[in-house]
Design an enzyme around this catalytic site. Structure first.
Site, PDB file in Angstrom:
ATOM      1  CD  GLU A 187      36.814  29.929  46.617  1.00  0.00           C
ATOM      2  OE1 GLU A 187      37.457  30.722  45.450  1.00  0.00           O
ATOM      3  OE2 GLU A 187      38.924  28.610  47.066  1.00  0.00           O
ATOM      4  CE  LYS A 210      35.725  35.139  40.704  1.00  0.00           C
ATOM      5  NZ  LYS A 210      36.531  35.524  42.014  1.00  0.00           N
ATOM      6  CG  ASP A 222      39.178  36.829  39.735  1.00  0.00           C
ATOM      7  OD1 ASP A 222      38.253  37.111  40.712  1.00  0.00           O
ATOM      8  OD2 ASP A 222      39.505  35.584  40.166  1.00  0.00           O
ATOM      9  CG  ASP A 233      42.901  35.307  41.815  1.00  0.00           C
ATOM     10  OD1 ASP A 233      42.439  34.695  41.985  1.00  0.00           O
ATOM     11  OD2 ASP A 233      42.124  36.262  42.395  1.00  0.00           O
ATOM     12  CB  SER A 234      42.457  30.288  39.452  1.00  0.00           C
ATOM     13  OG  SER A 234      42.003  29.986  38.604  1.00  0.00           O
ATOM     14  CD  GLU A 272      38.926  36.680  46.580  1.00  0.00           C
ATOM     15  OE1 GLU A 272      39.108  37.322  47.320  1.00  0.00           O
ATOM     16  OE2 GLU A 272      39.413  36.040  45.112  1.00  0.00           O
TER      17      GLU A 272
HETATM   18  O1  KIV Z   1      40.237  32.385  40.505  1.00  0.00           O
HETATM   19  C1  KIV Z   1      39.714  31.554  40.587  1.00  0.00           C
HETATM   20  O2  KIV Z   1      39.586  30.717  39.309  1.00  0.00           O
HETATM   21  C2  KIV Z   1      38.200  31.787  40.580  1.00  0.00           C
HETATM   22  C3  KIV Z   1      36.843  30.293  41.336  1.00  0.00           C
HETATM   23  C4  KIV Z   1      37.424  29.218  41.014  1.00  0.00           C
HETATM   24  C5  KIV Z   1      36.209  30.654  41.735  1.00  0.00           C
HETATM   25  O3  KIV Z   1      38.404  32.224  41.577  1.00  0.00           O
END
Ligand code: KIV
Length: 281
Positions: free
Chosen positions: A184, A114, A85, A46-47, A116
């Site tokens: 992280e 993924k 994510d 989600d980056s 959190e």
């Molecule tokens: O959103 C993302 O890219 C991440 C990674 C950097 C672990 O969660």
């Protein structure tokens, strides 16, 4: 035949004392090249809210955007495991909507998701995903979706007690069935201790050298995102300069009549051209 990376491959890598690589991708061609390069896990992180869409935090993307990027990445990948994510609030309201959102990502091409955090509710979501056949990567330490409750981009696990607290959470995630855990912004020694006391592999995102996997945002690795550079990101290229230089050359060529050249245009056949010339006389 290419052997697809699976949860078993990832666990074997840890058991054999080896390492695996994780990079983010948000589009088809980047995913294709990362896969060709041998990256083991490709994460639609989600980056992308920040590096691909220009938002200030990861909070601004939802399942609709993550679905589009997941489909694009999945189409480019043959070997790597594709992990999506789950975005902010896509799994936090109730188990039913969480499972619908998670299962849709699998339908769009993700091999795992993924998630959190580690509250009782999150542990339950993870259990239900795994029971439904969806592998889950956990994410502890600094968790960007909790930025506002954490109070800033702060290193986590900085004391003995805080390290044990992350280890306890990691063990809960392991019990719930995660196949790996991103750590992280955690001090290297804490991450090492946590890694050595778990069965599943950990993935370092600014958590030092002793995790089994290392993850990086590919826009940081490529030198494409220039707003800020986390301490733990390493720039392997300068895509910002590459894009700037190519765009400047294109602009120059267009404005000075150098683009397109003779071999870059379509031509009329001789007799058609003759007719055209006669017509214009
Ligand atoms: O959103 C993302 O890219 C991440 C990674 C950097 C672990 O969660």
């Amino acid at each position: 035949m290419i052997k697809k990376v699976s949860v078993n491959t990832i666990q074997k890598i840890k058991n054999n004392g080896e390492k695996f690589s994780v990079l983010t991708a948000y589009d088809y061609s980047t995913a294709k090249y990362l896969d060709e390069a041998g990256i083991d896990i490709i994460l639609i992180g989600d980056s992308l809210a920040m590096v691909a869409l220009g938002y200030d935090t990861t909070h601004s993307v939802g399942v609709d955007e993550m679905s589009i990027f997941t489909k694009a990445v999945a189409r480019g990948v043959n070997r790597a495991m594709v992990v999506t994510d789950m975005p902010f609030m896509s799994y936090n309201i109730d188990i039913e909507s969480a499972l619908i959102n998670v299962c849709n990502m699998v339908k769009y091409g993700a091999n795992a998701v993924k998630i959190e955090g580690c509250s009782d509710y999150i542990l339950n979501v993870i259990k239900r995903c795994v029971e439904s056949g969806v592998p889950v990567m956990g994410h502890l330490g600094f968790t960007p979706q909790f930025l506002n409750t954490i109070g800033g981009y702060n290193i986590q696990g900085k004391s003995f007690d805080a390290t044990l607290n992350i280890l306890d959470q990691a063990k809960e995630l392991e019990k719930a069935g995660v196949f790996s855990i991103v750590l992280e912004m955690v001090p290297e020694e804490s991450a090492q201790y946590i890694t050595e006391n778990l069965t599943v592999p950990t993935i370092s995102c600014g958590a030092g050298r002793y995790c089994t996997g290392q993850v990086m945002v590919s826009d940081d690795m490529l030198g494409k995102f220039s707003e800020f550079k986390p301490k733990f990101a390493r720039k392997y290229g300068d895509m910002k300069s590459l894009i700037l230089n190519c765009a400047k050359q294109f602009d120059y060529d267009v404005k000075h009549g150098f683009y397109p050249a003779d071999d870059e245009v379509f031509k009329l056949a001789e007799d058609e051209l003759k007719q055209l010339k006669m017509h214009s006389m």
